[in-house]
Design a protein around this motif. Sequence first.
Motif, PDB file in Angstrom:
ATOM      1  N   ASP A 269      -9.526  -0.173  18.274  1.00 32.84           N
ATOM      2  CA  ASP A 269      -9.531   0.865  19.384  1.00 32.84           C
ATOM      3  C   ASP A 269      -7.673   0.522  19.245  1.00 32.84           C
ATOM      4  OD1 ASP A 269     -11.670   1.629  19.755  1.00 32.84           O
ATOM      5  OD2 ASP A 269     -12.729   0.873  20.732  1.00 32.84           O
ATOM      6  N   PRO A 270      -7.027   1.243  20.712  1.00 35.92           N
ATOM      7  CA  PRO A 270      -7.875   2.595  21.175  1.00 35.92           C
ATOM      8  C   PRO A 270      -7.722   3.452  19.238  1.00 35.92           C
ATOM      9  CG  PRO A 270      -4.935   1.628  21.553  1.00 35.92           C
ATOM     10  CD  PRO A 270      -6.009   0.664  20.912  1.00 35.92           C
ATOM     11  N   ARG A 271      -8.207   4.461  20.176  1.00 37.08           N
ATOM     12  CA  ARG A 271      -7.915   5.402  19.008  1.00 37.08           C
ATOM     13  C   ARG A 271      -7.546   6.961  19.627  1.00 37.08           C
ATOM     14  NH1 ARG A 271     -11.514   5.542  14.116  1.00 37.08           N
ATOM     15  NH2 ARG A 271     -12.122   7.526  14.645  1.00 37.08           N
TER      16      ARG A 271
ATOM     17  N   ASP B 105     -15.942  12.395  19.296  1.00 35.96           N
ATOM     18  CA  ASP B 105     -16.539  11.444  20.547  1.00 35.96           C
ATOM     19  C   ASP B 105     -16.164   9.833  20.296  1.00 35.96           C
ATOM     20  OD1 ASP B 105     -18.099  13.479  20.655  1.00 35.96           O
ATOM     21  OD2 ASP B 105     -19.725  13.574  19.590  1.00 35.96           O
ATOM     22  N   ASP B 106     -14.983   9.450  19.761  1.00 29.18           N
ATOM     23  CA  ASP B 106     -15.667   8.521  19.748  1.00 29.18           C
ATOM     24  C   ASP B 106     -12.987   7.808  20.239  1.00 29.18           C
ATOM     25  OD1 ASP B 106     -13.925   8.991  17.572  1.00 29.18           O
ATOM     26  OD2 ASP B 106     -14.639   7.832  16.434  1.00 29.18           O
ATOM     27  N   LEU B 107     -12.794   9.163  19.930  1.00 28.34           N
ATOM     28  CA  LEU B 107     -11.297   8.876  21.370  1.00 28.34           C
ATOM     29  C   LEU B 107     -11.296   8.556  22.423  1.00 28.34           C
ATOM     30  CD1 LEU B 107      -9.612  12.877  19.577  1.00 28.34           C
ATOM     31  CD2 LEU B 107     -10.042  10.314  18.381  1.00 28.34           C
ATOM     32  N   ASP B 108      -9.759   7.783  22.712  1.00 23.22           N
ATOM     33  CA  ASP B 108      -9.139   7.488  23.639  1.00 23.22           C
ATOM     34  C   ASP B 108      -9.215   7.993  24.659  1.00 23.22           C
ATOM     35  OD1 ASP B 108     -10.591   4.662  24.469  1.00 23.22           O
ATOM     36  OD2 ASP B 108      -9.775   4.163  22.575  1.00 23.22           O
ATOM     37  N   ALA B 109      -8.070   9.925  23.416  1.00 22.38           N
ATOM     38  CA  ALA B 109      -7.031  10.512  24.025  1.00 22.38           C
ATOM     39  C   ALA B 109      -6.986  11.062  22.874  1.00 22.38           C
ATOM     40  CB  ALA B 109      -5.675  10.400  24.750  1.00 22.38           C
ATOM     41  N   ALA B 110      -6.711  12.590  23.119  1.00 25.23           N
ATOM     42  CA  ALA B 110      -5.921  13.723  22.315  1.00 25.23           C
ATOM     43  C   ALA B 110      -4.605  13.827  23.053  1.00 25.23           C
ATOM     44  CB  ALA B 110      -6.717  14.383  21.878  1.00 25.23           C
TER      45      ALA B 110
ATOM     46  N   VAL C  18     -11.705  19.943  23.503  1.00 23.61           N
ATOM     47  CA  VAL C  18     -11.413  18.356  23.696  1.00 23.61           C
ATOM     48  C   VAL C  18     -11.006  17.679  24.723  1.00 23.61           C
ATOM     49  CG1 VAL C  18     -10.154  17.258  22.292  1.00 23.61           C
ATOM     50  CG2 VAL C  18     -10.452  19.651  21.165  1.00 23.61           C
ATOM     51  N   SER C  19     -10.589  18.349  25.773  1.00 18.22           N
ATOM     52  CA  SER C  19     -10.152  18.407  26.467  1.00 18.22           C
ATOM     53  C   SER C  19     -11.321  17.895  27.988  1.00 18.22           C
ATOM     54  CB  SER C  19      -8.862  19.090  27.585  1.00 18.22           C
ATOM     55  OG  SER C  19     -10.112  20.720  28.318  1.00 18.22           O
ATOM     56  N   TRP C  20     -12.492  18.376  27.354  1.00 17.10           N
ATOM     57  CA  TRP C  20     -13.771  18.175  28.072  1.00 17.10           C
ATOM     58  C   TRP C  20     -14.758  16.645  27.613  1.00 17.10           C
ATOM     59  CZ3 TRP C  20     -16.610  19.915  32.419  1.00 17.10           C
ATOM     60  CH2 TRP C  20     -16.515  21.033  32.968  1.00 17.10           C
ATOM     61  N   ILE C  21     -13.968  16.545  26.135  1.00 18.71           N
ATOM     62  CA  ILE C  21     -14.600  15.123  25.545  1.00 18.71           C
ATOM     63  C   ILE C  21     -13.340  13.852  26.234  1.00 18.71           C
ATOM     64  CG2 ILE C  21     -15.385  13.986  23.142  1.00 18.71           C
ATOM     65  CD1 ILE C  21     -15.936  17.589  22.407  1.00 18.71           C
ATOM     66  N   THR C  22     -12.947  14.269  26.239  1.00 24.38           N
ATOM     67  CA  THR C  22     -12.019  13.226  26.066  1.00 24.38           C
ATOM     68  C   THR C  22     -10.095  13.662  27.036  1.00 24.38           C
ATOM     69  OG1 THR C  22     -10.867  11.382  24.728  1.00 24.38           O
ATOM     70  CG2 THR C  22     -10.368  13.501  23.897  1.00 24.38           C
ATOM     71  N   PRO C  23      -9.129  12.473  26.941  1.00 28.35           N
ATOM     72  CA  PRO C  23      -8.374  12.574  28.117  1.00 28.35           C
ATOM     73  C   PRO C  23      -7.246  13.541  27.032  1.00 28.35           C
ATOM     74  CG  PRO C  23      -9.281  10.893  28.434  1.00 28.35           C
ATOM     75  CD  PRO C  23      -9.929  10.926  27.696  1.00 28.35           C
ATOM     76  N   THR C  24      -6.764  14.838  27.999  1.00 30.09           N
ATOM     77  CA  THR C  24      -5.939  15.813  26.046  1.00 30.09           C
ATOM     78  C   THR C  24      -4.960  15.970  27.650  1.00 30.09           C
ATOM     79  OG1 THR C  24      -7.760  15.901  25.652  1.00 30.09           O
ATOM     80  CG2 THR C  24      -6.453  17.368  24.958  1.00 30.09           C
TER      81      THR C  24
ATOM     82  N   ALA D 161      -5.974   4.893  33.142  1.00 29.16           N
ATOM     83  CA  ALA D 161      -5.309   5.318  33.881  1.00 29.16           C
ATOM     84  C   ALA D 161      -5.816   7.160  33.390  1.00 29.16           C
ATOM     85  CB  ALA D 161      -4.119   5.103  34.183  1.00 29.16           C
ATOM     86  N   ALA D 162      -5.811   7.116  32.548  1.00 30.33           N
ATOM     87  CA  ALA D 162      -5.843   8.590  31.944  1.00 30.33           C
ATOM     88  C   ALA D 162      -7.761   8.233  31.754  1.00 30.33           C
ATOM     89  CB  ALA D 162      -6.010   9.189  30.272  1.00 30.33           C
ATOM     90  N   ARG D 163      -8.091   7.027  31.178  1.00 30.25           N
ATOM     91  CA  ARG D 163      -9.948   7.539  31.533  1.00 30.25           C
ATOM     92  C   ARG D 163     -10.566   7.631  32.401  1.00 30.25           C
ATOM     93  NH1 ARG D 163     -13.534   9.017  28.389  1.00 30.25           N
ATOM     94  NH2 ARG D 163     -12.904   8.620  26.164  1.00 30.25           N
ATOM     95  N   GLU D 164      -9.675   6.460  33.619  1.00 35.07           N
ATOM     96  CA  GLU D 164     -10.469   6.843  35.214  1.00 35.07           C
ATOM     97  C   GLU D 164      -9.992   8.129  35.747  1.00 35.07           C
ATOM     98  OE1 GLU D 164      -9.093   4.854  39.053  1.00 35.07           O
ATOM     99  OE2 GLU D 164      -8.005   3.993  37.574  1.00 35.07           O
TER     100      GLU D 164
END
Length: 472
Positions: free
Chosen positions: A71-73, A159-164, A381-387, A441-444
């Motif tokens: 990580d991160p991915r 599913d296992d991404l930290d951002a896209a 994708v934007s509903w799965i990970t910060p995009t 911060a993106a994840r939050e």
Amino acid sequence: MTKSELFERIDADESKLTAIARELWETPELGLHEEESAATLVEALEDGGFDVETGVAGMPTAFVAEYGDGDPRIGILGEYDALPGLSQSVSADRDPVEADGPGHGCGHNLFGTAGVGAALALADAVDAGEVSGTVVFFGCPAEETLVGKTYMARAGAFDDLDAALTWHPGDLSTPRMGSSNALNSLTFTFEGVSAHAGGAPDSGRSALDAVELMNTGVEYMREHVSDDARMHYSIPDGGSAPNVVPAESTVWYYVRAPTREEVERNTDWLRDIAEAAAMMTQTEVSERFLTGCYDYRANGVVSELIWENIDTAGPVPYDDADREFAAELQATVPDERIESRLDELPEDLRDEVEGEALYAEPVAPYDHDRQTHGSTEVGDVSWITPTGQFNAATWPVGTPGHSWQVVAANGDFGLKGVAFAAKVLAGATYDLLADAERLAAAREEFEEEIGSDAYETPLPEDAEPPFDVTMG
């Protein structure tokens, strides 16, 4: 490897990237059939040391390529499908290379190539120890039918991404902050009874009548949905000769709205109308669900990083010859289309852009409150990970996508946008890999606005990629 060295790495690869984008432009392929295009991108990634999995989500031209460890991915999304009927030479006159052949009228020859260029540069940064983690490039087929990412999402690819991050060719270089419409794509096929339309019409039951009654019902439905909702339809199969009562007929619908919830409500209403049409015509109706997607939600933190890198990497280095050809192409676009595009811009930006055929300067985000009526499976994708995503100026101002003018631009001066877009993608990914606080911060923000459990695939369990569908 510093950020400036990362950009220098991409500059050093520019001729190779341009050659790849040109190769894709010269061999345009329709969605889910991009065999040569996908193979070209896979080869470049494998040569760069990436581990590549092909055939993702049951689609032979979908692939996932990884470099690094742990990580991160961070994911980079790429597309490479073309559009039917848009074959075009590099010319300011309508001049198909192949009559009725496909062409890259959305610039996906540039799109997928730039993502690969960014991924390859980032692999060097990982090797140099400047950043740690995993760079993941997603080869996403069939964007034009809104299929690739939705089926990949159902398979858990993101599913296992930290951002896209992703991008799209356009007429301005700017982050995309506005939302898009969610969508369902589905067909209804009516089965009736064939008969001689002149000699024994009473013996027949017209499937085409059912389609027409369904479409009439939808016209009356329009008054009672939100202003931003859309229903479009075509009749791919309406029967044969006029003197034969059609025993089978199919209508294809797109249902769009600002949210998944409204799309689902309107789709249920559409199904009721289909059943009523079948009842009125004494026919039978069956449904085929082709695909569906979510509305796009821009992550503010990721989008800000994208803007910082657009501002650093820009402008796209167009020369006088590029601007001259862009002006020739723009002259073939109706004035009202260009005016409509300019009307979308803030007044100060319009003042800068108006009168320009090719506007290469970075444009700060301006569309935060805009609801576009189009759709993209980047939304899933934007509903799965910060995009975050952005546009890069690769065609003339005001030129509509899905046009022959765009095909001509993407085979000529638009190729210069590949290195620019690769720098933005690589730079923003580099920042996310290197800055744990920005990534957190993106994840939050994502958790506050969407939540990690919000996404549910819009696809029924029995839905399969529609390999027989060439355009949406």
